[in-house]
Design a protein around this motif. Structure first.
Motif, PDB file in Angstrom:
ATOM      1  N   SER A  48      42.506 -70.688  24.628  1.00  0.00           N
ATOM      2  CA  SER A  48      43.223 -69.527  24.079  1.00  0.00           C
ATOM      3  C   SER A  48      43.336 -69.744  22.573  1.00  0.00           C
ATOM      4  CB  SER A  48      44.617 -69.419  24.713  1.00  0.00           C
ATOM      5  OG  SER A  48      45.378 -70.568  24.364  1.00  0.00           O
ATOM      6  N   GLN A  83      41.329 -60.043  19.592  1.00  0.00           N
ATOM      7  CA  GLN A  83      40.844 -60.805  20.760  1.00  0.00           C
ATOM      8  C   GLN A  83      39.315 -60.707  20.815  1.00  0.00           C
ATOM      9  OE1 GLN A  83      42.323 -59.733  24.625  1.00  0.00           O
ATOM     10  NE2 GLN A  83      44.244 -60.779  24.318  1.00  0.00           N
ATOM     11  N   GLY A 190      43.816 -64.360  23.977  1.00  0.00           N
ATOM     12  CA  GLY A 190      43.684 -64.395  22.521  1.00  0.00           C
ATOM     13  C   GLY A 190      44.870 -63.701  21.845  1.00  0.00           C
TER      14      GLY A 190
END
Ligand SMILES: Nc1ncnc2c1ncn2[C@@H]1O[C@H](COP(=O)(O)OP(=O)(O)O)[C@@H](O)[C@H]1O
Ligand SMILES: NC(=O)OP(=O)(O)O
Length: 311
Positions: A48, A83, A190
């Motif tokens: 992440s 993201q 994200g």
């Protein structure tokens, strides 16, 4: 099958002083070399990443270009856009590095929706810094002009702050876990995830802290380890002072005492500490680690890396 590990990439693994796409891609190519070392150690990677600087810069661009014919995108959509951009750069860099190391594995970026509570107190008290660091004078001027709220960020300048609600659930958690169980390296959550509320997953203007979203993901996929990567090798008490002291192995109980004594700056190290404590509490016997990207290379076998938090 190797250990399942969630690795939360901090802003410095992506962004340097140069906010251009090329510079961020180059930073992620360097980051990928360290992450592929974990793949070589047979870890199953669930990556992440943050988006604070990036989502704030994008929001500024949107607002500057805002017009009736070309309206600015709202904050939830800007989170989704970062993201996509950071996820693309990182997946691209990881794929190249894996090929260079002749490791046959796929990498997938998953746009991730994170469910929050629209009644979360965070919507009344914005705390999440996004965008560039400003001087006090410029921040005050922009606050007057736009009505936005700016706060000092860990001694590094002033930044716009937005609501940062706690993650309740991750809509794509099962999908992410299925990919990981099929030996696919995943990039998800994200920027803390796209903040959504209610049964219909309606987007809401906020930026979720990626350390909290990453801990939630680690818990939901039953990760064996949770690693938070940031700009320091270890967590310290009396950080930045002559009597600063590096923390190596620390229990949740000890860390909660240090937290109550105010050793961890809100908006920077504090969320990491709280996420690490949450993971250790939720997963007795498992480790949360706070360290730097550069230290990861030492994560061979059982070498001490960073600050290890256990219950
Ligand atoms: N007690 C502490 N120990 C170590 N670092 C700290 C501490 N308090 C504040 N920091 C600062 O917090 C930073 C990490 O926060 P931040 O840069 O916001 O995270 P990210 O890496 O996710 O972008 C560290 O690089 C360090 O400068
Ligand atoms: N969303 C988020 O937590 O980003 P940063 O880690 O860059 O602040």
């Amino acid at each position: 099958m190797g250990k399942k590990v969630v690795v939360a990439l901090g802003g410095n693994a992506i962004l340097s002083d140069d906010a251009s796409a090329q510079a961020q891609q180059e930073a992620l190519i360097k980051t990928s070399k360290y992450l592929v070392n974990l793949v070589k150690e047979d870890y199953k990677l669930i990556i992440s990443h943050g988006n604070g600087p990036q989502v704030g810069n994008l929001l500024l661009q949107q607002q500057l270009a805002d017009s009736e014919k070309n309206p600015a995108m709202p904050l939830d959509t800007c989170v989704a856009m970062t993201q996509g951009s950071i996820g693309y750069w990182l997946a691209n860099a990881m794929t190249r590095e894996l090929k260079h190391e002749e490791i046959e594995k796929e990498v997938a970026t998953i746009l991730t929706q994170v469910i929050v509570d629209e009644k979360d107190e965070a919507f009344k008290n914005p705390t999440k810094p996004i965008g560039p660091f400003l001087t006090k004078e410029i921040a005050e001027e922009q606050a007057r002009e736009t009505g936005a709220i700016f706060k000092e960020d860990a001694g590094r300048g002033y930044r716009k702050v937005v609501a940062s609600p706690k993650p309740i659930d991750i809509y794509e958690a099962k999908t992410i876990n299925t990919l990981v169980d099929n030996d696919i390296i995943t990039i998800s959550c994200g920027g803390g995830g796209i903040p959504v509320v209610g049964q219909n997953l309606k987007g809401i203007d906020a930026v979720i802290d990626k350390d909290f979203a990453s801990e939630k993901l680690a818990h939901l996929v039953k990760a064996d380890m949770f690693i938070i990567l940031t700009g320091v090798d270890n967590v310290y008490i009396n950080y930045g002072k002559d009597n600063e002291q590096k923390l190596t192995n620390v229990t949740v109980k000890e860390l909660e005492i240090y937290k109550s004594e105010g050793h961890f700056a809100p908006g920077s190290m504090l969320p990491k500490i709280e996420a690490a404590i949450q993971f250790a509490k939720n997963n007795p016997g498992k480790q949360a680690i706070i360290t730097s990207l550069e230290s990861l290379g030492k994560l061979k076998g059982h070498e001490q890396v960073g600050t290890i938090i256990t219950v």
